[in-house]
Enzyme design. Structure first.
Site, mmCIF file in Angstrom:
data_model
loop_
_atom_site.group_PDB
_atom_site.id
_atom_site.type_symbol
_atom_site.label_atom_id
_atom_site.label_comp_id
_atom_site.label_asym_id
_atom_site.label_seq_id
_atom_site.Cartn_x
_atom_site.Cartn_y
_atom_site.Cartn_z
ATOM 1 N N HIS A 75 -47.343 43.056 5.052
ATOM 2 C CA HIS A 75 -45.906 42.869 5.265
ATOM 3 C C HIS A 75 -45.702 41.491 5.876
ATOM 4 C CE1 HIS A 75 -41.736 44.244 5.942
ATOM 5 N NE2 HIS A 75 -41.790 43.394 6.951
ATOM 6 N N CYS A 76 -45.039 40.620 5.131
ATOM 7 C CA CYS A 76 -44.865 39.238 5.562
ATOM 8 C C CYS A 76 -43.532 39.102 6.297
ATOM 9 C CB CYS A 76 -44.904 38.297 4.356
ATOM 10 S SG CYS A 76 -44.758 36.559 4.805
ATOM 11 N N PRO A 77 -43.538 38.752 7.583
ATOM 12 C CA PRO A 77 -42.259 38.579 8.283
ATOM 13 C C PRO A 77 -41.482 37.366 7.805
ATOM 14 C CG PRO A 77 -44.088 37.964 9.712
ATOM 15 C CD PRO A 77 -44.694 38.553 8.484
ATOM 16 N N ASN B 135 -39.589 38.811 5.086
ATOM 17 C CA ASN B 135 -38.879 40.045 5.424
ATOM 18 C C ASN B 135 -39.061 41.078 4.318
ATOM 19 O OD1 ASN B 135 -37.357 41.716 7.062
ATOM 20 N ND2 ASN B 135 -35.407 41.031 6.224
ATOM 21 N N ASN B 136 -40.266 41.126 3.781
ATOM 22 C CA ASN B 136 -40.556 42.005 2.650
ATOM 23 C C ASN B 136 -42.063 42.219 2.577
ATOM 24 O OD1 ASN B 136 -40.199 43.588 0.425
ATOM 25 N ND2 ASN B 136 -39.713 41.922 -0.988
#
EC number: 2.3.1.225
Length: 272
Positions: free
Chosen positions: A184-186, A189-190
Site C-alpha cells: 500500500h503506497c501512501p 493513496n492506493n
C-alpha cells in the site's frame, strides 16, 4: 486459560470417574444420569467454543499489537491525501523553477540543436510522469470476485472470510483483499496490485529519469553558480582584510613609537 480450566474441571472429572468405577452407571437414578449427560454436553459445548485451530503465540502477539496496527492504518489512511498533494506540489515546484530560473539561462547560453533536444525530452518526460501517476492513483489494484465458486483459491482470508486466489493479500488500510498485492503506497493513496502495478513502476522509472536529466542538464549552471558564489566570498574576504589592515596600521605605528620611547628611557637610566 487452559490451566484454570483444568483446575476447575479436574475435581468434577474425578468424581465422575469414581461414580463410574463404583458401578453407579447402571444403578444410578434417572435424575443423576440426566445430570451426567448434561455435564458431558456442556463440556463438549465449552470445548467447541474455546477451540481455535489458528490460535497460538502469533495470534496472541497480533491481538496485543492490534491497537498499534489500528492507529498506524488510520494515520496512513488519512495522510494519503496529504502525501498525494505533496507529490503534486513538489513536482509543480520543480517545473516552475525550471521555467522561471533555468529556462532564461538556457536560452542565452545553449545552441539551437541542444535547446530543441532539451525542450522535447523534458516535456516528453513530464507528460509520462503525470500520465502514469494519474493512472496509478485512479486505477483500482484489482479485487477477488465475490459470489463465484469456479475460482482457483489457495486459502480463505481470516478478515474478509472470502476465498483468496494465489498472491492475494488483505490490505488493512483499504480493508479489502487485493490481487497480486505488492504494498500500500501512501504516495498514491492506493494499493499497488495486479491492474496498476505497471503504472506505478513506469511512474518510478520516468521520475528517476527526470531526476537524472535535471542533474545532468543543470550541472554546468550549478558549477557556474558555485564558482560565482566562491568568487563573491573571496572578494568579501579580501575587502575585510583590506579594511582590517587600514584600521590596524595606526595602532601598529603607535605601538612602535611607544616601544622606542621605553628603550630610550632604559638607556638614560634614572634622572634623579
Amino acid at each position: 486459560m487452559r490451566g484454570q480450566r483444568s483446575l476447575l474441571l479436574g475435581p468434577a472429572r474425578l468424581c465422575l470417574r469414581l461414580l463410574l468405577l463404583l458401578g453407579y452407571r447402571r444403578r444410578c437414578p434417572p435424575l443423576l444420569r440426566g445430570l451426567v449427560q448434561r455435564w458431558r454436553y456442556g463440556k463438549v459445548c465449552l470445548r467447541s467454543l474455546l477451540y481455535n485451530s489458528f490460535g497460538g503465540s502469533d495470534t496472541a502477539v497480533d491481538a496485543a499489537f492490534e491497537p498499534i496496527y489500528w492507529l498506524v492504518d488510520n494515520v496512513i489512511r488519512w495522510c494519503g491525501v496529504v502525501f498525494v498533494v505533496l507529490v503534486v506540489v513538489l513536482t509543480s515546484s520543480i517545473v516552475a523553477i525550471a521555467y522561471l530560473c533555468v529556462l532564461p539561462l538556457i536560452l542565452r547560453t545553449y545552441s539551437v540543436p541542444r535547446l530543441c533536444w532539451h525542450f522535447f525530452y523534458s516535456h516528453w518526460n513530464l507528460i509520462l510522469i503525470v500520465f502514469h501517476y494519474y493512472q496509478a492513483i485512479t486505477t483500482p489494484p484489482g479485487y477477488p470476485p465475490q459470489g463465484r465458486n469456479d475460482i482457483a483459491t489457495v486459502s480463505i482470508c481470516k478478515k474478509c472470510i472470502y476465498p483468496k486466489p494465489a498472491r492475494t493479500h488483505h490490505c488493512s488500510i483499504c480493508n479489502r483483499c487485493v490481487l497480486k498485492m505488492d504494498h500500500h503506497c501512501p504516495w498514491l493513496n492506493n494499493c499497488v496490485g495486479h491492474y496498476n502495478h505497471r503504472y506505478f513502476f513506469s511512474f518510478c522509472f520516468f521520475m528517476t529519469l527526470g531526476c537524472v536529466y535535471c542533474s545532468y542538464g543543470s550541472w554546468d549552471l550549478f558549477r557556474e553558480a558555485y564558482a560565482a558564489i566562491e568568487k563573491m566570498k573571496q572578494l568579501d574576504k579580501n575587502k575585510l582584510q583590506a579594511v582590517a589592515n587600514q584600521v590596524g596600521r595606526p595602532h601598529a605605528t603607535a605601538s612602535c613609537c611607544s616601544g622606542q620611547g621605553v628603550e630610550l628611557l632604559r638607556q638614560r637610566g634614572p634622572t634623579c
